[in-house]
Design an enzyme around this catalytic site. Structure first.
Site, PDB file in Angstrom:
ATOM      1  CE  LYS A  98      -2.211   7.526   6.693  1.00 58.19           C
ATOM      2  NZ  LYS A  98      -3.174   6.459   6.827  1.00 58.19           N
ATOM      3  CE  LYS A 147      -3.472   2.752   0.528  1.00 51.35           C
ATOM      4  NZ  LYS A 147      -4.317   3.067  -0.629  1.00 51.35           N
TER       5      LYS A 147
HETATM    6  P1  NAD Z   1     -11.583   9.196   7.931  1.00 54.60           P
HETATM    7  O1  NAD Z   1     -10.837  10.209   8.742  1.00 54.60           O
HETATM    8  O2  NAD Z   1     -12.701   9.632   7.052  1.00 54.60           O
HETATM    9  O3  NAD Z   1     -12.135   8.032   8.903  1.00 54.60           O
HETATM   10  C1  NAD Z   1     -11.456   7.572  10.031  1.00 54.60           C
HETATM   11  C2  NAD Z   1     -12.521   7.270  11.083  1.00 54.60           C
HETATM   12  O4  NAD Z   1     -11.880   6.692  12.212  1.00 54.60           O
HETATM   13  C3  NAD Z   1     -13.232   8.540  11.581  1.00 54.60           C
HETATM   14  O5  NAD Z   1     -14.632   8.351  11.472  1.00 54.60           O
HETATM   15  C4  NAD Z   1     -12.781   8.667  13.034  1.00 54.60           C
HETATM   16  O6  NAD Z   1     -13.778   9.215  13.879  1.00 54.60           O
HETATM   17  C5  NAD Z   1     -12.506   7.213  13.368  1.00 54.60           C
HETATM   18  N1  NAD Z   1     -11.597   7.034  14.502  1.00 54.60           N
HETATM   19  C6  NAD Z   1     -10.424   7.658  14.773  1.00 54.60           C
HETATM   20  N2  NAD Z   1      -9.892   7.169  15.901  1.00 54.60           N
HETATM   21  C7  NAD Z   1     -10.745   6.226  16.362  1.00 54.60           C
HETATM   22  C8  NAD Z   1     -10.764   5.368  17.488  1.00 54.60           C
HETATM   23  N3  NAD Z   1      -9.766   5.398  18.397  1.00 54.60           N
HETATM   24  N4  NAD Z   1     -11.801   4.531  17.635  1.00 54.60           N
HETATM   25  C9  NAD Z   1     -12.798   4.495  16.726  1.00 54.60           C
HETATM   26  N5  NAD Z   1     -12.857   5.299  15.647  1.00 54.60           N
HETATM   27  C10 NAD Z   1     -11.839   6.144  15.475  1.00 54.60           C
HETATM   28  O7  NAD Z   1     -10.465   8.430   7.087  1.00 54.60           O
HETATM   29  P2  NAD Z   1     -10.671   7.516   5.778  1.00 54.60           P
HETATM   30  O8  NAD Z   1     -10.513   8.351   4.577  1.00 54.60           O
HETATM   31  O9  NAD Z   1     -11.879   6.674   5.967  1.00 54.60           O
HETATM   32  O10 NAD Z   1      -9.330   6.636   5.868  1.00 54.60           O
HETATM   33  C11 NAD Z   1      -9.200   5.564   6.771  1.00 54.60           C
HETATM   34  C12 NAD Z   1      -7.938   4.806   6.422  1.00 54.60           C
HETATM   35  O11 NAD Z   1      -8.054   4.320   5.078  1.00 54.60           O
HETATM   36  C13 NAD Z   1      -6.664   5.638   6.471  1.00 54.60           C
HETATM   37  O12 NAD Z   1      -5.608   4.881   6.976  1.00 54.60           O
HETATM   38  C14 NAD Z   1      -6.448   6.014   5.019  1.00 54.60           C
HETATM   39  O13 NAD Z   1      -5.073   6.282   4.744  1.00 54.60           O
HETATM   40  C15 NAD Z   1      -6.947   4.772   4.314  1.00 54.60           C
HETATM   41  N6  NAD Z   1      -7.434   4.948   2.942  1.00 54.60           N
HETATM   42  C16 NAD Z   1      -8.273   5.952   2.611  1.00 54.60           C
HETATM   43  C17 NAD Z   1      -8.717   6.085   1.294  1.00 54.60           C
HETATM   44  C18 NAD Z   1      -9.647   7.202   0.870  1.00 54.60           C
HETATM   45  O14 NAD Z   1      -9.855   7.375  -0.344  1.00 54.60           O
HETATM   46  N7  NAD Z   1     -10.264   7.943   1.800  1.00 54.60           N
HETATM   47  C19 NAD Z   1      -8.320   5.165   0.327  1.00 54.60           C
HETATM   48  C20 NAD Z   1      -7.491   4.107   0.703  1.00 54.60           C
HETATM   49  C21 NAD Z   1      -7.058   4.021   2.017  1.00 54.60           C
END
Ligand code: NAD
Length: 296
Positions: free
Chosen positions: A246, A171
């Site tokens: 990040k 990734k």
């Molecule tokens: P986001 O910030 O929209 O969602 C993260 C969620 O985690 C939030 O709702 C937050 O409230 C929750 N959270 C944080 N700490 C927490 C805890 N201790 N307990 C429970 N919930 C908690 O982020 P995202 O875009 O959904 O990304 C999530 C992961 O996926 C990241 O690692 C990101 O790099 C990866 N990712 C994102 C995408 C994208 O297009 N958005 C694509 C591939 C990978």
């Protein structure tokens, strides 16, 4: 159908969890944001008030959290997942985090009698909604086999990348390509505008030429050519610029740890740092075109 706990219901986790509900699984969900939990409850999931409470009684835990510290906290803190999960349960962490944390949390899981795979994703929020994500999975073959049908409810391409941490390695390499290529596409569209070439024309040519790449054809940073891209909704994420930063910082860390030369990855991290320092960390990562369009 299985009892599944889902922790982290943000831009990615919410549609992924909805697809598990649609596949008929019984979900217990937790997120720090009550509105995110409410959206899943409306679709038939049950709310939990802590990660441990979500894990109690579950066979499978899926997590989709921002970064390594959140993953460590959810799984390993007192009263967290590892304190409440039944022996033999399988943890599937889909967050993008550093390789060392993935291996370390995986080791702790194994010592406590749980399965663990790191299973980060590619495909963005549209892929999460459509259930067409690519999963790159690190962990033992037996755990991969158990995880596979659950991943198949959320994605289309599921690749076993090797032992613990290899999913994250894949990734981080993939997203270094994405960060660099988004900047390349943004520079080209910003320069085209100054040269009097409109975005749709450049898209029509380059999307069928050697400049073609995902950052252009699925996620064009210039408004217009790709109707679903964040450029057409004022760069609302999608995939936040702070998340891309990040990931590029993870790439810098991993490249240093193995002595790999990543000059373009390093420059991409610097440009995303500059963009986030301007207060744009919450915008979609394709919004970096706005910084570049300001000119030299
Ligand atoms: P986001 O910030 O929209 O969602 C993260 C969620 O985690 C939030 O709702 C937050 O409230 C929750 N959270 C944080 N700490 C927490 C805890 N201790 N307990 C429970 N919930 C908690 O982020 P995202 O875009 O959904 O990304 C999530 C992961 O996926 C990241 O690692 C990101 O790099 C990866 N990712 C994102 C995408 C994208 O297009 N958005 C694509 C591939 C990978």
């Amino acid at each position: 159908m299985a009892a599944v706990a889902f922790i982290g219901l943000g831009n990615m986790g919410r549609p992924m969890a909805l697809n598990l509900v649609k596949a008929g699984h019984a979900l217990r969900v937790f997120d720090l944001n009550p509105a995110a939990v409410a959206a899943l409850v409306a679709a038939g999931a049950v709310a939990a008030s802590t990660p441990g409470e979500a894990a109690a009684g579950a066979e499978i835990i899926v997590s989709m959290l921002p970064a390594g510290p959140h993953v460590r906290d959810v799984y390993s803190s007192a009263g967290g997942v590892f304190d409440r999960l039944a022996p033999g349960g399988l943890c599937i962490d889909c967050s993008t985090i550093d390789v060392a944390t993935a291996r370390d949390v995986g080791d702790t899981a194994a010592q406590r009698g749980f399965g663990f795979v790191d299973a980060p994703v590619s495909g963005g929020t549209s892929g999460a909604e459509a259930g067409t994500l690519t999963f790159m999975v690190g962990g033992p073959a037996a755990a991969f086999a158990v995880a596979q049908p659950f991943l198949a409810a959320m994605g289309k391409t599921i690749v076993h990348a090797g032992g613990a941490g290899n999913g994250q390695a894949a990734k981080i390499c993939n997203n270094m390509i994405l960060g660099i290529s988004m900047i390349a596409v943004s520079e080209a569209f910003a320069m085209a505008e100054r040269l009097g070439l409109d975005a749709q024309t450049l898209f029509d040519i380059s999307s069928k030429s050697s400049g073609q790449c995902w950052a252009m054809t699925s996620y064009c940073p210039a408004p217009g050519p790709v109707p679903t891209s964040p450029a057409n909704r004022d760069y609302m994420p999608g995939f936040a610029a702070s998340m891309m930063l990040k990931d590029l910082e993870l790439a810098e860390k991993e490249s240093k740890s193995v002595g790999s030369a990543t000059p373009m990855g390093h420059l991409a991290a610097k440009l995303y740092r500059d963009y986030c320092d301007q207060g744009a960390g919450g915008s979609d990562f394709s919004g970096i075109i706005q910084m570049l369009a300001k000119g030299a």
